[in-house]
Design an enzyme around this catalytic site. Structure first.
Site, PDB file in Angstrom:
ATOM      1  N   GLY A  79      36.149  71.154  58.366  1.00 33.07           N
ATOM      2  CA  GLY A  79      36.113  71.561  59.484  1.00 33.07           C
ATOM      3  C   GLY A  79      35.883  72.834  59.792  1.00 33.07           C
ATOM      4  O   GLY A  79      35.798  73.303  61.231  1.00 33.07           O
TER       5      GLY A  79
ATOM      6  N   CYS B 291      25.004  64.745  46.295  1.00 31.22           N
ATOM      7  CA  CYS B 291      24.305  64.182  43.907  1.00 31.22           C
ATOM      8  C   CYS B 291      23.775  65.935  44.589  1.00 31.22           C
ATOM      9  O   CYS B 291      24.039  66.931  45.551  1.00 31.22           O
ATOM     10  CB  CYS B 291      23.657  63.101  43.769  1.00 31.22           C
ATOM     11  SG  CYS B 291      21.608  63.685  45.079  1.00 31.22           S
TER      12      CYS B 291
ATOM     13  N   ASN C 115      20.140  63.803  47.906  1.00 30.35           N
ATOM     14  CA  ASN C 115      21.199  63.896  48.229  1.00 30.35           C
ATOM     15  C   ASN C 115      22.155  64.052  49.869  1.00 30.35           C
ATOM     16  O   ASN C 115      21.739  64.706  51.079  1.00 30.35           O
ATOM     17  CB  ASN C 115      20.923  65.731  48.331  1.00 30.35           C
ATOM     18  CG  ASN C 115      23.162  66.279  48.489  1.00 30.35           C
ATOM     19  OD1 ASN C 115      23.752  65.460  48.338  1.00 30.35           O
ATOM     20  ND2 ASN C 115      22.805  67.419  48.517  1.00 30.35           N
ATOM     21  N   GLY C 116      22.393  63.055  50.368  1.00 25.08           N
ATOM     22  CA  GLY C 116      22.834  62.603  51.360  1.00 25.08           C
ATOM     23  C   GLY C 116      23.863  61.305  52.143  1.00 25.08           C
ATOM     24  O   GLY C 116      24.440  61.089  50.177  1.00 25.08           O
ATOM     25  N   GLU C 117      24.844  61.622  53.178  1.00 26.55           N
ATOM     26  CA  GLU C 117      25.203  60.280  53.367  1.00 26.55           C
ATOM     27  C   GLU C 117      24.647  60.317  54.513  1.00 26.55           C
ATOM     28  O   GLU C 117      24.454  60.655  55.648  1.00 26.55           O
ATOM     29  CB  GLU C 117      26.115  60.475  53.860  1.00 26.55           C
ATOM     30  CG  GLU C 117      26.985  61.220  52.744  1.00 26.55           C
ATOM     31  CD  GLU C 117      28.094  60.052  51.335  1.00 26.55           C
ATOM     32  OE1 GLU C 117      27.305  59.207  51.921  1.00 26.55           O
ATOM     33  OE2 GLU C 117      28.253  60.979  50.622  1.00 26.55           O
TER      34      GLU C 117
ATOM     35  N   VAL D 291      29.412  55.852  47.480  1.00 31.39           N
ATOM     36  CA  VAL D 291      29.089  54.699  48.604  1.00 31.39           C
ATOM     37  C   VAL D 291      28.343  53.478  47.252  1.00 31.39           C
ATOM     38  O   VAL D 291      26.558  54.453  47.264  1.00 31.39           O
ATOM     39  CB  VAL D 291      28.137  54.517  49.932  1.00 31.39           C
ATOM     40  CG1 VAL D 291      28.010  53.459  50.352  1.00 31.39           C
ATOM     41  CG2 VAL D 291      28.785  55.832  50.674  1.00 31.39           C
TER      42      VAL D 291
ATOM     43  N   ARG E 140      23.978  62.460  40.278  1.00 30.70           N
ATOM     44  CA  ARG E 140      24.748  61.222  41.170  1.00 30.70           C
ATOM     45  C   ARG E 140      26.263  60.998  40.998  1.00 30.70           C
ATOM     46  O   ARG E 140      26.998  61.286  39.873  1.00 30.70           O
ATOM     47  CB  ARG E 140      24.472  60.025  40.828  1.00 30.70           C
ATOM     48  CG  ARG E 140      24.836  59.338  42.001  1.00 30.70           C
ATOM     49  CD  ARG E 140      24.689  57.675  42.537  1.00 30.70           C
ATOM     50  NE  ARG E 140      25.438  56.994  43.711  1.00 30.70           N
ATOM     51  CZ  ARG E 140      26.299  55.670  43.392  1.00 30.70           C
ATOM     52  NH1 ARG E 140      25.167  55.372  42.346  1.00 30.70           N
ATOM     53  NH2 ARG E 140      26.028  55.213  44.696  1.00 30.70           N
ATOM     54  N   LEU E 141      27.033  61.621  42.207  1.00 28.80           N
ATOM     55  CA  LEU E 141      28.315  62.045  42.697  1.00 28.80           C
ATOM     56  C   LEU E 141      27.897  60.269  43.609  1.00 28.80           C
ATOM     57  O   LEU E 141      27.542  60.642  44.727  1.00 28.80           O
ATOM     58  CB  LEU E 141      28.178  62.694  43.302  1.00 28.80           C
ATOM     59  CG  LEU E 141      29.707  62.658  43.718  1.00 28.80           C
ATOM     60  CD1 LEU E 141      30.999  62.512  42.864  1.00 28.80           C
ATOM     61  CD2 LEU E 141      30.645  63.883  44.710  1.00 28.80           C
ATOM     62  N   ALA E 142      28.466  59.337  42.882  1.00 28.49           N
ATOM     63  CA  ALA E 142      29.163  58.328  43.841  1.00 28.49           C
ATOM     64  C   ALA E 142      29.609  58.009  44.392  1.00 28.49           C
ATOM     65  O   ALA E 142      30.936  57.974  44.212  1.00 28.49           O
ATOM     66  CB  ALA E 142      28.679  57.121  42.439  1.00 28.49           C
TER      67      ALA E 142
ATOM     68  N   ASP F  82      24.157  53.666  50.730  1.00 32.62           N
ATOM     69  CA  ASP F  82      23.892  54.229  52.343  1.00 32.62           C
ATOM     70  C   ASP F  82      21.471  54.885  52.494  1.00 32.62           C
ATOM     71  O   ASP F  82      21.208  54.642  53.422  1.00 32.62           O
ATOM     72  CB  ASP F  82      24.618  55.138  53.303  1.00 32.62           C
ATOM     73  CG  ASP F  82      24.696  56.108  52.112  1.00 32.62           C
ATOM     74  OD1 ASP F  82      25.247  55.925  50.690  1.00 32.62           O
ATOM     75  OD2 ASP F  82      24.194  57.174  52.293  1.00 32.62           O
TER      76      ASP F  82
ATOM     77  N   THR G  85      31.567  87.616  52.994  1.00 29.04           N
ATOM     78  CA  THR G  85      32.687  86.847  53.295  1.00 29.04           C
ATOM     79  C   THR G  85      32.456  85.775  52.664  1.00 29.04           C
ATOM     80  O   THR G  85      33.329  84.996  53.037  1.00 29.04           O
ATOM     81  CB  THR G  85      32.147  86.910  55.078  1.00 29.04           C
ATOM     82  OG1 THR G  85      31.977  88.050  55.852  1.00 29.04           O
ATOM     83  CG2 THR G  85      33.767  85.489  56.032  1.00 29.04           C
TER      84      THR G  85
ATOM     85  N   LEU H  48      41.709  68.175  53.794  1.00 29.46           N
ATOM     86  CA  LEU H  48      41.839  69.346  53.547  1.00 29.46           C
ATOM     87  C   LEU H  48      42.941  69.700  55.308  1.00 29.46           C
ATOM     88  O   LEU H  48      42.070  70.252  56.339  1.00 29.46           O
ATOM     89  CB  LEU H  48      40.478  70.375  53.992  1.00 29.46           C
ATOM     90  CG  LEU H  48      39.379  69.738  52.465  1.00 29.46           C
ATOM     91  CD1 LEU H  48      38.461  72.392  52.299  1.00 29.46           C
ATOM     92  CD2 LEU H  48      40.541  70.481  50.632  1.00 29.46           C
TER      93      LEU H  48
END
Length: 585
Positions: free
Chosen positions: A342, A2, A75-77, A54, A50-52, A98, A316, A231
């Site tokens: 990656g 988020c 903001n995290g996982e 979990v 919030r980006l929901a 979480d 860059t 990706l």
């Protein structure tokens, strides 16, 4: 994941201040379009977009402990949240989110709990019992975070510059792996792995241990209650991530909810031969593959939006962020909320082509340490903000704490690039996944030469940007560059063009100081430029600047972009990117 914003100790608990905090929080709504929250305690404000991902139904923030005396916006996982909950049997959790463990862990362990978190995070915790607060950022800086100070004595925290730059007297990047406590009023590093001191490790290379560590890093990131994808460009890093995800997806909760078919994404100029490389890997792995197209002009038209969102003038980063920015919008339109990517492999294993010139294992290892420490200024910033511009999250298993410990403990002699022995860049990673009996990838994919992101999306992309900048920045303007921009003076028209746009959005001196500078060749640090005397005359972040190493080094290029010709008319050449963008050059 988020966007977070906190204003702490501002000596103003008025409605007008609350309205201002809400206004600033809305500048971060692109990061979290699913819900907005604000908690006010006196003159402290904790806001959240919030980006929901979990527990979408009940995991709205801010989050609290049982009596709401501890408030958290994060903001995290947190990938080990289920294990952490088991260590808190006497606590009652309000949600299945979480991040709900953070307030309760603080109750039990105080500031010492931060190192218990396995994941990526930036959070602000307010303890209303003594009106103190704690701020922390994840180990490598995968999540973005800034801190600022107001003339009224307030402390400001935001996921992006645009949340605080207009209201702070001074602000700066919040350092990764650190916490900041109101009790001490100073930064303290909580992340102290063995490699951080840059001492030379001596552990023997164990390919199976390296493989297992990376597989675990990918598997733990499959935690989700919403659709996701990977990706995929056809290059080594994204292909390995996709291969492991495809191999282990079937037995996960995610597969039960959304099906066992993995979705992969790639973007490129229409007709690009590179798109075939991504399609080849997708067919091999059996993914549902989505191929998107864009033009060089589409990218040029997006440059201002890209700089506004990624908040840098680093050449860059802008080159590489633009295709990722465009791709993220397409992915989000399909209903996907997060992707696996990656980033980090090249820093850990010395994958950039300039590592061919490392004089010995000591300097090789120390350069990888420097590169990892700087990731938050470059690739992590790009991956986080290019995707979050459209409410899409990027997860990066190569930057898993445990995996980094395993990979950085290998005797760097094993990582050294030795073509005469058949060891190309990232040989230890390639060898670890070279399984004859149960192959992860086709051999020619597993042993493909490295292409850094902005090169891999096509040389015409870079040359087209240079040609476009030359139309907007004159030779006369360049003569005054050092006077107009005394800090990190742009030495090319392309850099000058980006700097003008950045300064229009973020005119404060503090803003320009958040962007890194210094000599670089092919994405090296300034120290590594010393490895080859010829590089000092060819300081360019493109991988082609690694003269004598890259298959298409500048010295061999005869089809460069000319402003009079136009970027679309350059002779095509096949290139591969590491993250999911494959473009004809």
């Amino acid at each position: 994941m988020c966007g977070i914003l906190a204003v702490l100790g501002c000596s103003d608990d008025s409605q007008a201040k609350r309205v201002r905090v809400l206004e600033l929080s809305r500048r971060l709504k692109h990061r979290g379009p699913d819900w907005s929250g604000l908690h006010q305690y006196g003159d402290n404000y904790l806001a959240h977009q919030r980006l929901a991902i979990v527990d979408p139904a009940s995991g709205d923030q801010p989050l609290y402990n049982e009596d709401k005396s501890i408030v958290v916006t994060v903001n995290g996982e947190i990938y080990n949240h289920e294990e952490l909950r088991k260590q808190l049997p006497n606590h009652t959790f309000r949600t299945e989110c979480d991040c709900d463990v953070i307030a309760h862990l603080y109750e039990e362990h105080g500031e010492g709990f931060v190192d218990m978190l396995d994941g990526i995070f930036s959070f602000v915790l307010l303890d209303t019992r003594d009106n103190s607060f704690l701020v922390a950022r994840d180990a490598i800086g995968v999540t973005s975070l800034y801190i600022g100070w107001g003339l009224d004595g307030s402390v400001w925290i935001a996921s992006e510059l645009k949340g605080l730059n207009d209201d702070c007297e001074h602000f700066e990047t919040f350092p990764p792996g650190h916490l900041y406590s109101s009790k001490d009023r100073e930064f303290r590093r909580w992340y102290n792995p063995p490699w951080f001191s840059e001492g030379i490790p001596s552990a023997p290379y164990d390919p199976l241990a390296l493989r297992n560590a990376f597989e675990m890093a990918v598997i733990k990131r499959l935690m989700t209650d919403v659709p996701f994808g990977v990706l995929l460009s056809g290059g080594l890093d994204s292909s390995l991530v996709a291969a492991i995800t495809a191999r282990h997806l079937a037995g996960t909760k995610a597969a039960k909810q959304w099906g066992a078919k993995l979705h992969s994404f790639c973007v490129g100029l229409k007709g690009a031969p590179d798109l075939r490389a991504a399609k080849e890997v997708a067919d091999y792995l059996g993914t549902v593959h989505h191929e998107f197209h864009f033009t060089v002009q589409d990218g040029i038209d997006a440059i201002e939006d890209v700089i506004y969102h990624i908040e840098t003038y680093d050449v860059t980063t802008i080159r590489a962020s633009t295709p990722m920015f465009l791709m993220s919008r397409k992915i989000k339109s399909l209903g996907v909320k997060w992707v696996i990517s990656g980033e980090g492999s090249d820093e850990i294993f010395g994958g950039y082509l300039y590592f061919h010139k490392a004089p010995n294992k000591e300097e090789f290892h120390q350069e990888t340490c420097r590169k990892i420490k700087a990731l938050h200024k470059y690739d992590c910033l790009r991956a986080n903000k290019s995707t979050y511009a459209w409410g899409l999250e990027a997860r990066v298993p190569f930057l898993d704490k445990e995996f980094i410990n395993v990979a950085m403990n290998i005797d760097p002699e094993n990582k050294m690039i030795k073509p005469e022995e058949g060891r190309i860049e990232k040989w230890v990673l390639r060898k670890a996944f070279d399984d004859e009996e149960h192959p992860y990838l086709p051999k020619h994919i597993l042993y493909r030469q490295k292409e850094q992101f902005s090169d891999g999306v096509g040389y015409s992309w870079i040359d087209g940007l240079k040609a476009h900048a030359a139309k907007h920045v004159t030779d006369k303007m360049m003569l005054n560059a050092a006077n107009i921009f005394p800090h990190n003076t742009p030495n090319t028209k392309e850099a000058y063009y980006y700097r003008m746009i950045f300064e229009r959005f973020f005119p404060q001196n503090s803003a320009r100081l958040t962007v890194p500078g210094g000599a670089s060749v092919a994405c090296s640090t300034a120290k590594a430029v010393e490895w080859d005397a010829a590089w000092s005359n060819n300081l360019d972040p493109s991988g082609r600047a690694a003269l004598g190493v890259h298959n298409s080094a500048y010295e061999n290029q005869i089809n460069s972009a000319k402003a009079a010709v136009g970027p679309e008319k350059i002779i095509p050449k096949m290139e591969i990117s590491p993250l999911g963008v494959a473009i004809q050059s």
